[in-house]
Design a protein around this motif. Sequence first.
Motif, PDB file in Angstrom:
ATOM      1  N   TRP A 223       0.829  -1.209   0.000  1.00 13.76           N
ATOM      2  CA  TRP A 223       0.000   0.000   0.000  1.00 13.76           C
ATOM      3  C   TRP A 223       0.862   1.258   0.000  1.00 13.76           C
ATOM      4  O   TRP A 223       0.559   2.217  -0.718  1.00 13.76           O
ATOM      5  CB  TRP A 223      -0.918  -0.005   1.205  1.00 13.76           C
ATOM      6  N   ARG A 224       1.916   1.281   0.812  1.00 12.86           N
ATOM      7  CA  ARG A 224       2.775   2.468   0.868  1.00 12.86           C
ATOM      8  C   ARG A 224       3.471   2.684  -0.482  1.00 12.86           C
ATOM      9  O   ARG A 224       3.618   3.829  -0.934  1.00 12.86           O
ATOM     10  CB  ARG A 224       3.815   2.332   1.983  1.00 12.86           C
TER      11      ARG A 224
ATOM     12  N   GLY B 270       1.389   4.515  -2.856  1.00 12.95           N
ATOM     13  CA  GLY B 270       1.109   5.911  -2.525  1.00 12.95           C
ATOM     14  C   GLY B 270       0.048   6.125  -1.467  1.00 12.95           C
ATOM     15  O   GLY B 270      -0.365   7.271  -1.223  1.00 12.95           O
ATOM     16  N   CYS B 271      -0.408   5.063  -0.802  1.00 16.03           N
ATOM     17  CA  CYS B 271      -1.401   5.209   0.256  1.00 16.03           C
ATOM     18  C   CYS B 271      -0.799   5.956   1.443  1.00 16.03           C
ATOM     19  O   CYS B 271       0.241   5.562   1.973  1.00 16.03           O
ATOM     20  CB  CYS B 271      -1.899   3.835   0.702  1.00 16.03           C
ATOM     21  N   LYS B 272      -1.471   7.035   1.873  1.00 13.10           N
ATOM     22  CA  LYS B 272      -0.970   7.844   2.980  1.00 13.10           C
ATOM     23  C   LYS B 272      -1.867   7.779   4.216  1.00 13.10           C
ATOM     24  O   LYS B 272      -1.681   8.539   5.156  1.00 13.10           O
ATOM     25  CB  LYS B 272      -0.823   9.295   2.519  1.00 13.10           C
TER      26      LYS B 272
ATOM     27  N   GLY C 237       6.025   1.411   7.450  1.00 14.61           N
ATOM     28  CA  GLY C 237       5.019   2.422   7.171  1.00 14.61           C
ATOM     29  C   GLY C 237       3.892   2.530   8.170  1.00 14.61           C
ATOM     30  O   GLY C 237       2.944   3.299   7.957  1.00 14.61           O
TER      31      GLY C 237
ATOM     32  N   ASP D 276       1.905   3.780  11.468  1.00 12.26           N
ATOM     33  CA  ASP D 276       1.905   5.025  12.225  1.00 12.26           C
ATOM     34  C   ASP D 276       1.868   4.774  13.722  1.00 12.26           C
ATOM     35  O   ASP D 276       2.267   5.639  14.505  1.00 12.26           O
ATOM     36  CB  ASP D 276       0.701   5.876  11.818  1.00 12.26           C
TER      37      ASP D 276
ATOM     38  N   ARG E  87      -3.989  13.237  11.438  1.00 17.36           N
ATOM     39  CA  ARG E  87      -4.337  13.239  10.011  1.00 17.36           C
ATOM     40  C   ARG E  87      -5.019  14.545   9.623  1.00 17.36           C
ATOM     41  O   ARG E  87      -4.683  15.163   8.615  1.00 17.36           O
ATOM     42  CB  ARG E  87      -5.246  12.046   9.697  1.00 17.36           C
TER      43      ARG E  87
ATOM     44  N   LYS F 290      -2.899  17.748   9.470  1.00 19.31           N
ATOM     45  CA  LYS F 290      -1.977  17.852   8.336  1.00 19.31           C
ATOM     46  C   LYS F 290      -2.670  18.227   7.043  1.00 19.31           C
ATOM     47  O   LYS F 290      -2.026  18.623   6.077  1.00 19.31           O
ATOM     48  CB  LYS F 290      -1.245  16.509   8.127  1.00 19.31           C
ATOM     49  N   THR F 291      -3.974  18.081   6.968  1.00 20.61           N
ATOM     50  CA  THR F 291      -4.674  18.296   5.709  1.00 20.61           C
ATOM     51  C   THR F 291      -5.842  19.250   5.896  1.00 20.61           C
ATOM     52  O   THR F 291      -6.416  19.364   6.973  1.00 20.61           O
ATOM     53  CB  THR F 291      -5.226  16.964   5.161  1.00 20.61           C
TER      54      THR F 291
END
Length: 220
Positions: free
Chosen positions: A65-66, A69-71, A93, A95, A118, A121-122
């Motif tokens: 997944w990482r 590009g999975c964040k 990867g 958290d 999360r 940050k967004t």
Amino acid sequence: MKILLIEDDALLLGGLQKALEQQQYCCDVATSIKKAQQHTLDDYELIILDLGLPDGDGLTLLKQWRQQGCKLPVLILTARDSLDERVKGLDQGADDYLIKPFALAELLARVRALMRRRFEKTENSLLFGSLKLDMTHHQVWLNEQELTLTRMEYAILRRLMLHPGKTVQRDRLQQDLYDWHDDIGSNTLEVYIHHLRRKIGAGTIKTIRGEGYRLEQQEE
């Protein structure tokens, strides 16, 4: 907020799902790597991942997944309690890392912490024309006037605003309703679409016959 829970122990899985839903999280489950791969990760805000799955190591799935590009934040659940294993999981990867057996209160606290990080940050708002949707507080505004939506209306609008100008399939929207209802009638989706149109403008949600619905800008 929606969580993907990947765990093969049926008793633990049922208990965790119930506890998360009591905290107002929507929760999809998978009991193997193969079943987890069938889910679209864009649908979720957090993943809870067991490492000892029947068809492989959860770390392999996480690494994949990482690389794709999975964040999304990932909380690992595992009985592997050595320092080397924890370091390996974080390097792949993860958290956060929770050792079994664990207290339910601690898991819920870690979930809340990961969600806060999360959203800090967004930018957690969606915009479409004069519509604004705040995914953190479940609020919606039209022309800067706050709207009162039911949970089901909010779920449908959020899904449409995540894919502006694109057709969202009926099955995807109905699945969002299942997150709140155990019994969904054949015309339930149409009923909520009708209510939404009355609140945000009849021309904003277009029916794509045989497929689903799409948000479109209304002409001035």
